[in-house]
Design a protein around this motif. Structure first.
Motif, mmCIF file in Angstrom:
data_model
loop_
_atom_site.group_PDB
_atom_site.id
_atom_site.type_symbol
_atom_site.label_atom_id
_atom_site.label_comp_id
_atom_site.label_asym_id
_atom_site.label_seq_id
_atom_site.Cartn_x
_atom_site.Cartn_y
_atom_site.Cartn_z
ATOM 1 N N ASP A 24 94.489 38.394 17.826
ATOM 2 C CA ASP A 24 94.907 38.892 16.581
ATOM 3 C C ASP A 24 93.613 39.325 15.826
ATOM 4 O O ASP A 24 92.810 38.484 15.592
ATOM 5 C CB ASP A 24 95.508 38.007 15.530
ATOM 6 C CG ASP A 24 96.138 38.770 14.319
ATOM 7 O OD1 ASP A 24 95.973 39.963 14.248
ATOM 8 O OD2 ASP A 24 96.965 37.947 13.832
ATOM 9 N N PRO A 25 93.339 40.562 15.382
ATOM 10 C CA PRO A 25 91.914 40.976 15.109
ATOM 11 C C PRO A 25 92.009 40.479 13.623
ATOM 12 O O PRO A 25 90.888 40.305 12.805
ATOM 13 C CB PRO A 25 91.813 42.431 15.080
ATOM 14 C CG PRO A 25 93.212 42.908 15.216
ATOM 15 C CD PRO A 25 93.953 41.614 16.101
ATOM 16 N N LYS A 26 92.894 40.496 12.775
ATOM 17 C CA LYS A 26 93.347 39.956 11.242
ATOM 18 C C LYS A 26 92.819 38.573 11.145
ATOM 19 O O LYS A 26 91.972 38.273 10.551
ATOM 20 C CB LYS A 26 94.472 40.408 10.999
ATOM 21 C CG LYS A 26 94.768 41.692 10.609
ATOM 22 C CD LYS A 26 96.108 41.803 9.927
ATOM 23 C CE LYS A 26 96.674 43.141 9.896
ATOM 24 N NZ LYS A 26 98.004 43.460 9.190
ATOM 25 N N LEU A 27 93.215 37.869 12.243
ATOM 26 C CA LEU A 27 92.886 36.380 12.360
ATOM 27 C C LEU A 27 91.268 36.198 12.323
ATOM 28 O O LEU A 27 90.574 35.325 11.824
ATOM 29 C CB LEU A 27 93.572 35.480 13.106
ATOM 30 C CG LEU A 27 93.621 34.123 13.407
ATOM 31 C CD1 LEU A 27 93.994 33.578 12.018
ATOM 32 C CD2 LEU A 27 94.454 33.343 14.432
ATOM 33 N N ASP A 28 90.750 36.856 13.434
ATOM 34 C CA ASP A 28 89.324 36.936 13.774
ATOM 35 C C ASP A 28 88.670 37.222 12.479
ATOM 36 O O ASP A 28 87.433 36.481 12.230
ATOM 37 C CB ASP A 28 88.918 37.755 15.077
ATOM 38 C CG ASP A 28 89.554 37.015 16.346
ATOM 39 O OD1 ASP A 28 89.919 35.840 16.589
ATOM 40 O OD2 ASP A 28 89.534 38.016 16.979
ATOM 41 N N ARG A 29 89.014 38.290 11.788
ATOM 42 C CA ARG A 29 88.199 38.520 10.513
ATOM 43 C C ARG A 29 88.259 37.448 9.578
ATOM 44 O O ARG A 29 87.388 37.452 8.999
ATOM 45 C CB ARG A 29 88.923 39.946 10.252
ATOM 46 C CG ARG A 29 88.417 40.414 8.768
ATOM 47 C CD ARG A 29 86.915 41.050 9.378
ATOM 48 N NE ARG A 29 86.183 41.455 8.031
ATOM 49 C CZ ARG A 29 85.054 41.482 7.735
ATOM 50 N NH1 ARG A 29 84.109 40.833 8.500
ATOM 51 N NH2 ARG A 29 84.605 41.827 6.470
ATOM 52 N N LEU A 30 89.379 36.733 9.343
ATOM 53 C CA LEU A 30 89.644 35.725 8.556
ATOM 54 C C LEU A 30 88.842 34.560 8.800
ATOM 55 O O LEU A 30 88.236 34.211 7.927
ATOM 56 C CB LEU A 30 91.247 35.340 8.352
ATOM 57 C CG LEU A 30 91.430 34.179 7.442
ATOM 58 C CD1 LEU A 30 90.988 34.557 6.177
ATOM 59 C CD2 LEU A 30 92.649 33.630 7.871
ATOM 60 N N PHE A 31 88.597 34.533 10.030
ATOM 61 C CA PHE A 31 87.567 33.281 10.446
ATOM 62 C C PHE A 31 86.271 33.608 10.227
ATOM 63 O O PHE A 31 85.413 32.821 9.802
ATOM 64 C CB PHE A 31 87.848 32.848 11.985
ATOM 65 C CG PHE A 31 88.995 31.843 12.156
ATOM 66 C CD1 PHE A 31 89.477 30.959 11.240
ATOM 67 C CD2 PHE A 31 89.674 32.128 13.314
ATOM 68 C CE1 PHE A 31 90.659 30.484 11.352
ATOM 69 C CE2 PHE A 31 91.015 31.485 13.668
ATOM 70 C CZ PHE A 31 91.482 30.484 12.636
ATOM 71 N N GLN A 32 85.944 35.003 10.522
ATOM 72 C CA GLN A 32 84.520 35.408 9.966
ATOM 73 C C GLN A 32 84.097 35.332 8.714
ATOM 74 O O GLN A 32 83.140 35.030 8.534
ATOM 75 C CB GLN A 32 84.150 36.915 10.649
ATOM 76 C CG GLN A 32 84.296 36.859 11.986
ATOM 77 C CD GLN A 32 84.269 38.174 12.667
ATOM 78 O OE1 GLN A 32 84.324 39.355 11.882
ATOM 79 N NE2 GLN A 32 84.151 38.443 13.954
ATOM 80 N N LEU A 33 85.071 35.779 7.675
ATOM 81 C CA LEU A 33 84.871 35.722 6.436
ATOM 82 C C LEU A 33 84.959 34.190 5.898
ATOM 83 O O LEU A 33 84.027 33.790 4.969
ATOM 84 C CB LEU A 33 86.108 36.166 5.638
ATOM 85 C CG LEU A 33 86.228 37.871 5.854
ATOM 86 C CD1 LEU A 33 87.321 38.386 5.077
ATOM 87 C CD2 LEU A 33 84.699 38.507 5.079
ATOM 88 N N TYR A 34 85.402 33.293 6.420
ATOM 89 C CA TYR A 34 85.515 31.869 6.279
ATOM 90 C C TYR A 34 84.110 31.273 6.735
ATOM 91 O O TYR A 34 83.533 30.605 5.836
ATOM 92 C CB TYR A 34 86.621 31.055 6.915
ATOM 93 C CG TYR A 34 86.477 29.729 6.634
ATOM 94 C CD1 TYR A 34 87.026 29.243 5.246
ATOM 95 C CD2 TYR A 34 86.294 28.839 7.556
ATOM 96 C CE1 TYR A 34 86.857 27.626 4.957
ATOM 97 C CE2 TYR A 34 86.128 27.477 7.129
ATOM 98 C CZ TYR A 34 86.472 27.002 6.089
ATOM 99 O OH TYR A 34 86.492 25.543 5.597
ATOM 100 N N GLY A 35 83.772 31.823 7.843
ATOM 101 C CA GLY A 35 82.466 31.074 8.160
ATOM 102 C C GLY A 35 81.384 31.589 7.174
ATOM 103 O O GLY A 35 80.278 30.943 7.242
ATOM 104 N N ALA A 36 81.468 32.958 6.931
ATOM 105 C CA ALA A 36 80.515 33.439 5.976
ATOM 106 C C ALA A 36 80.220 32.901 4.742
ATOM 107 O O ALA A 36 79.208 32.642 3.952
ATOM 108 C CB ALA A 36 80.614 35.017 6.000
#
Length: 114
Positions: A5-17
């Protein structure tokens, strides 16, 4: 659930940042423990003391219960008739024994009867 899921990947990237990795240094653990200790309040200390007291009271209750069971298993010797009479100290007997107490014989008593 779709793992790609690209939305989930983007959420994890934002969380990591938003949560950068902390580089541990020489004061990492002391500072961490200071933060933890600051968050502890009176209620935490009260809960810890209450748990210790509850544990101690349960241990004491179990000890007293065990002692009570151990004492009840012993044979109890019934008192003899003489022991029961010796232990009988009622108020009526005290007054009776005071009333019949022998009066010391003196010359004054004999002088009245002569």
């Amino acid at each position: 659930m779709n793992i790609d899921d690209p939305k989930l990947d983007r959420l994890f990237q934002l969380y990591g940042a938003s949560c950068p990795d902390v580089e541990p240094g020489a004061n990492f653990m002391p500072v961490l423990w200071q933060k933890i200790e600051r968050r502890r309040s009176f209620t935490f200390t009260f809960q810890r003391v209450a748990r210790a007291l509850a544990t101690a009271s349960v241990a004491i209750a179990m000890l007293l219960g065990g002692l009570n069971l151990a004492a009840s298993r012993k044979t109890i010797i019934a008192p003899t008739y003489a022991d029961a009479l010796a232990a009988d100290h009622t108020v009526e007997k005290v007054y009776y024994t005071e009333a019949i107490r022998p009066i010391p014989l003196t010359d004054q008593i004999f002088a009245e009867y002569r």
